[in-house]
Design a protein around this motif. Structure first.
Motif, PDB file in Angstrom:
ATOM      1  N   GLU A  38      17.409  15.700 -15.583  1.00 46.28           N
ATOM      2  CA  GLU A  38      16.247  16.063 -14.771  1.00 46.28           C
ATOM      3  C   GLU A  38      15.000  15.268 -15.150  1.00 46.28           C
ATOM      4  O   GLU A  38      14.111  15.053 -14.310  1.00 46.28           O
ATOM      5  N   LEU A  39      14.934  14.788 -16.403  1.00 46.68           N
ATOM      6  CA  LEU A  39      13.748  14.052 -16.840  1.00 46.68           C
ATOM      7  C   LEU A  39      13.746  12.605 -16.372  1.00 46.68           C
ATOM      8  O   LEU A  39      12.784  11.871 -16.599  1.00 46.68           O
ATOM      9  N   GLN A  40      14.808  12.181 -15.689  1.00 50.80           N
ATOM     10  CA  GLN A  40      14.821  10.855 -15.070  1.00 50.80           C
ATOM     11  C   GLN A  40      14.307  10.894 -13.629  1.00 50.80           C
ATOM     12  O   GLN A  40      13.990   9.842 -13.064  1.00 50.80           O
ATOM     13  N   TRP A  41      14.201  12.097 -13.072  1.00 54.08           N
ATOM     14  CA  TRP A  41      13.818  12.209 -11.655  1.00 54.08           C
ATOM     15  C   TRP A  41      12.301  12.320 -11.528  1.00 54.08           C
ATOM     16  O   TRP A  41      11.748  13.390 -11.396  1.00 54.08           O
ATOM     17  N   THR A  42      11.681  11.133 -11.545  1.00 46.76           N
ATOM     18  CA  THR A  42      10.217  11.052 -11.486  1.00 46.76           C
ATOM     19  C   THR A  42       9.739  10.372 -10.204  1.00 46.76           C
ATOM     20  O   THR A  42       8.568  10.005 -10.102  1.00 46.76           O
ATOM     21  N   VAL A  43      10.609  10.202  -9.241  1.00 48.15           N
ATOM     22  CA  VAL A  43      10.250   9.493  -8.012  1.00 48.15           C
ATOM     23  C   VAL A  43       9.089  10.151  -7.290  1.00 48.15           C
ATOM     24  O   VAL A  43       8.247   9.479  -6.678  1.00 48.15           O
ATOM     25  N   TRP A  44       8.992  11.481  -7.390  1.00 47.35           N
ATOM     26  CA  TRP A  44       7.976  12.189  -6.615  1.00 47.35           C
ATOM     27  C   TRP A  44       6.587  12.063  -7.219  1.00 47.35           C
ATOM     28  O   TRP A  44       5.599  12.353  -6.548  1.00 47.35           O
ATOM     29  N   MET A  45       6.486  11.635  -8.470  1.00 46.39           N
ATOM     30  CA  MET A  45       5.163  11.459  -9.089  1.00 46.39           C
ATOM     31  C   MET A  45       4.353  10.394  -8.359  1.00 46.39           C
ATOM     32  O   MET A  45       3.264  10.683  -7.839  1.00 46.39           O
ATOM     33  N   PRO A  46       4.820   9.136  -8.321  1.00 48.88           N
ATOM     34  CA  PRO A  46       4.028   8.129  -7.614  1.00 48.88           C
ATOM     35  C   PRO A  46       3.903   8.414  -6.118  1.00 48.88           C
ATOM     36  O   PRO A  46       2.870   8.086  -5.517  1.00 48.88           O
ATOM     37  N   LEU A  47       4.923   9.027  -5.521  1.00 53.09           N
ATOM     38  CA  LEU A  47       4.819   9.314  -4.085  1.00 53.09           C
ATOM     39  C   LEU A  47       3.770  10.390  -3.806  1.00 53.09           C
ATOM     40  O   LEU A  47       3.074  10.330  -2.787  1.00 53.09           O
ATOM     41  N   THR A  48       3.643  11.370  -4.693  1.00 53.00           N
ATOM     42  CA  THR A  48       2.583  12.374  -4.529  1.00 53.00           C
ATOM     43  C   THR A  48       1.212  11.717  -4.607  1.00 53.00           C
ATOM     44  O   THR A  48       0.316  12.008  -3.792  1.00 53.00           O
ATOM     45  N   LEU A  49       1.031  10.845  -5.595  1.00 49.76           N
ATOM     46  CA  LEU A  49      -0.260  10.168  -5.744  1.00 49.76           C
ATOM     47  C   LEU A  49      -0.529   9.240  -4.560  1.00 49.76           C
ATOM     48  O   LEU A  49      -1.667   9.142  -4.077  1.00 49.76           O
ATOM     49  N   TRP A  50       0.517   8.582  -4.065  1.00 50.80           N
ATOM     50  CA  TRP A  50       0.366   7.721  -2.884  1.00 50.80           C
ATOM     51  C   TRP A  50      -0.095   8.526  -1.675  1.00 50.80           C
ATOM     52  O   TRP A  50      -1.038   8.140  -0.968  1.00 50.80           O
ATOM     53  N   ALA A  51       0.560   9.651  -1.424  1.00 50.78           N
ATOM     54  CA  ALA A  51       0.190  10.481  -0.270  1.00 50.78           C
ATOM     55  C   ALA A  51      -1.216  11.026  -0.432  1.00 50.78           C
ATOM     56  O   ALA A  51      -1.976  11.127   0.551  1.00 50.78           O
ATOM     57  N   LEU A  52      -1.610  11.365  -1.653  1.00 51.27           N
ATOM     58  CA  LEU A  52      -2.968  11.879  -1.885  1.00 51.27           C
ATOM     59  C   LEU A  52      -4.000  10.796  -1.579  1.00 51.27           C
ATOM     60  O   LEU A  52      -5.032  11.063  -0.939  1.00 51.27           O
ATOM     61  N   HIS A  53      -3.746   9.571  -2.038  1.00 50.25           N
ATOM     62  CA  HIS A  53      -4.648   8.457  -1.709  1.00 50.25           C
ATOM     63  C   HIS A  53      -4.754   8.273  -0.201  1.00 50.25           C
ATOM     64  O   HIS A  53      -5.869   8.106   0.333  1.00 50.25           O
ATOM     65  N   ARG A  54      -3.631   8.309   0.472  1.00 46.91           N
ATOM     66  CA  ARG A  54      -3.653   8.107   1.933  1.00 46.91           C
ATOM     67  C   ARG A  54      -4.406   9.229   2.628  1.00 46.91           C
ATOM     68  O   ARG A  54      -5.127   8.998   3.605  1.00 46.91           O
ATOM     69  N   ALA A  55      -4.238  10.453   2.126  1.00 43.72           N
ATOM     70  CA  ALA A  55      -4.946  11.586   2.733  1.00 43.72           C
ATOM     71  C   ALA A  55      -6.454  11.413   2.606  1.00 43.72           C
ATOM     72  O   ALA A  55      -7.210  11.683   3.557  1.00 43.72           O
ATOM     73  N   ILE A  56      -6.924  10.979   1.447  1.00 40.44           N
ATOM     74  CA  ILE A  56      -8.362  10.805   1.252  1.00 40.44           C
ATOM     75  C   ILE A  56      -8.873   9.575   1.990  1.00 40.44           C
ATOM     76  O   ILE A  56      -9.953   9.607   2.612  1.00 40.44           O
ATOM     77  N   ASP A  57      -8.109   8.504   1.991  1.00 39.60           N
ATOM     78  CA  ASP A  57      -8.564   7.284   2.656  1.00 39.60           C
ATOM     79  C   ASP A  57      -8.590   7.433   4.172  1.00 39.60           C
ATOM     80  O   ASP A  57      -9.458   6.850   4.839  1.00 39.60           O
ATOM     81  N   GLU A  58      -7.642   8.201   4.726  1.00 38.93           N
ATOM     82  CA  GLU A  58      -7.512   8.265   6.183  1.00 38.93           C
ATOM     83  C   GLU A  58      -7.838   9.637   6.766  1.00 38.93           C
ATOM     84  O   GLU A  58      -8.053   9.751   7.970  1.00 38.93           O
ATOM     85  N   GLY A  59      -7.802  10.681   5.915  1.00 36.16           N
ATOM     86  CA  GLY A  59      -8.122  12.024   6.401  1.00 36.16           C
ATOM     87  C   GLY A  59      -7.107  12.599   7.361  1.00 36.16           C
ATOM     88  O   GLY A  59      -7.417  13.532   8.111  1.00 36.16           O
ATOM     89  N   ARG A  60      -5.891  12.093   7.344  1.00 38.75           N
ATOM     90  CA  ARG A  60      -4.878  12.540   8.302  1.00 38.75           C
ATOM     91  C   ARG A  60      -4.074  13.708   7.733  1.00 38.75           C
ATOM     92  O   ARG A  60      -3.718  13.724   6.538  1.00 38.75           O
TER      93      ARG A  60
END
Length: 516
Positions: free
Chosen positions: A130-152
């Motif tokens: 389970e400690l190898q499954w970190t894919v969602w970390m960068p994707l969460t941060l990516w989506a957060l950046h997009r939400a703030i940059d675009e407000g969508r």
């Protein structure tokens, strides 16, 4: 980094109890999903306790992904190894998405992805799926950046969805990611107040979605924490990092393994690698500096939190927030420090690339960075052990009887092996191995040390055990013969046959008579 695992995908696992434990978790979810989902967490260990899947990380996401392969009767060892490698590879892909968005350059994104994919931290946790499954970390941060940059709204919802996926992939990482994502949102709000105001509603909806989806999953853990109590502070301190942990590499590392001896204990070898650190330092010189200083702050925040009870922030969380009293290993915040540092490494590559004029020089920087990171990550040959998966006769017998409660001897040392073998029959086991061990089970296993005396037999009758399995191969010759002689003198123990097992010996089965 993981060599020679690729040569033995269907036959070997890392030499530790936890890979067998992980195979059992994956197999249990596949077994339980077609039934009543309300009993998903009532796994077949530590009988008669309930919610036993939540004594450790349930790995629901990994279990759901693996379930069709179990239903198709694919080799469980192969499933485990493929899931393990998929966690590492997908994590690199997730980092590529984040770094490409922030840097705007494929080469920088590739460097960041390689730093995150090949982090020495992963070898420190080579036994933990389970400690190898970190894919969602960068994707969460990516989506957060997009939400703030675009407000969508779409990106606000994706932020919450990815955070929830991290929670059901690894509870530790989900809770820890929630803190780091909140810190990122706050830093971006301070530096981009106008965009942040526009993103409040989308991110609020994302947070609500994550909470609604998480509550059903969290309830068994909350109930267990109330019933079993919080982690003892001494145990949490043992699995808290120290500042010196960040200059200690895993023992298996080719280049830096000699530094491991500076740290005593598990989970404290958190050296991120010289190449990644050097690139991250160059990244701090990138202009505009706002985003790199934000990721520098996130790196330091995650490092400080990884100090656990040896630091300030986590000590406060442990003292004041009930949920954090259930986590044993704050040192695992180190992977979030690595996540943020990987972004900085991507910016560092960009800085060096711009500093060098000419296409050949720029290509040289990319090749040098990737080779340096790869060489530092070398940790092979890793220790792997063979794990046969053919169903032995003793468990074919158990497949023919009605669902029962069983106990296997000797107890304690081989419990993860019994759990792995239980995937052949799914009877309820008194044995168990997990992050928590109930106090009453400790008492029961203490009594089993003197089996078959009056107290141990009475306890097994009390909890409803029907079959007792005694594995000859796990005893010394004299101990086994003495045990068989003592068992033959007990009228409550009815011999039900001898069968071959998976470890080159015979297993004697006794059926336990109930009390009159």
């Amino acid at each position: 980094m993981t060599w020679p695992q690729a040569l033995y995908l269907g036959t070997r696992v890392p030499g530790h109890d936890d890979p067998l434990f992980s195979i059992w978790r994956l197999a249990w979810i596949a077994h339980a999903l077609p039934g009543d989902p309300r009993h998903l967490f009532d796994a077949n260990i530590f009988y008669p306790h309930t919610r036993t899947l939540a004594f450790s990380d349930a790995m629901l996401f990994e279990g759901i992904v693996a379930a069709p392969f179990f239903w198709a009767r694919v080799n469980p060892v192969l499933i485990y190894n493929l899931m393990f490698l998929a966690g590492i590879v997908s994590s690199g892909a997730g980092m590529f998405v984040l770094a490409r968005y922030l840097t705007g350059h494929i080469g920088a994104a590739l460097v960041a992805a390689v730093v995150f994919t090949l982090a020495p931290y992963r070898i420190e946790h080579f036994i933990h799926l389970e400690l190898q499954w970190t894919v969602w970390m960068p994707l969460t941060l990516w989506a957060l950046h997009r939400a703030i940059d675009e407000g969508r709204m779409k990106f606000g919802v994706l932020t919450g969805l990815f955070l929830w996926l991290q929670i059901i992939s690894c509870v530790y990482y989900g809770a820890f990611l929630g803190l780091i994502a909140g810190a990122l949102a706050l830093l971006l709000a301070v530096s981009q107040p106008r965009q942040a105001a526009r993103a409040m509603i989308p991110l609020g909806c994302g947070a609500l979605l994550a909470a609604v989806l998480t509550v059903p999953y969290a309830l068994p853990y909350i109930a267990n924490t109330h019933a079993l109590g919080p982690r003892p502070a001494a145990e949490v301190a043992m699995f808290s990092a120290e500042w010196s942990s960040y200059v200690a590499a895993p023992y298996q590392n080719w280049l830096w393994g000699w530094t491991a001896w500076s740290q005593v204990g598990n989970e404290r070898h958190l050296f991120p690698g010289v190449a990644g650190v050097v690139l991250a330092v160059f990244g701090l010189a990138w202009r505009p500096r706002r985003i790199v200083w934000i990721y520098g702050a996130l790196t330091l925040l995650a490092v400080e939190l990884s100090l656990g009870l040896n630091g300030t922030l986590y000590s406060w969380l442990f003292e004041h927030i009930f949920a954090f009293r259930g986590f044993r290993a704050p040192a695992r915040f180190a992977i979030l420090a690595c996540c943020a540092m990987s972004v900085l490494a991507g910016f560092g590559f960009q800085y060096l690339r711009r500093a060098l004029s000419g296409r050949p020089a720029q290509k040289f920087v990319l090749a040098t960075a990737l080779i340096a990171i790869g060489l530092e990550s070398g940790s092979s040959p890793l220790i792997l052990v063979a794990q046969p998966h053919a169903v032995p006769p003793v468990y074919r017998f158990l497949q023919t009887v009605t669902h029962s409660v069983i106990v296997e001897f000797p107890v304690d040392d081989y419990d993860p092996t019994y759990m792995f073998w239980s995937t052949y029959h799914w009877h309820s086991l008194v044995n168990g191995y997990s992050g928590y061990t109930p106090g009453s089970d400790v008492d029961t296993m203490g009594l089993m040390q003197t089996f078959p005396d009056d107290e141990s037999v009475a306890r097994l009758q009390e909890i409803g055990v029907r079959y007792i399995l005694v594995h000859q191969a796990f005893y010394k010759a004299g101990e086994y013969s003495d045990l068989m002689s003592a068992a033959a003198a007990r009228p409550e123990l009815m011999p039900s046959g001898r069968y071959r097992d998976l470890v080159g010996g015979e297993t004697q089965i006794f059926e336990l008579r109930t009390r009159n």
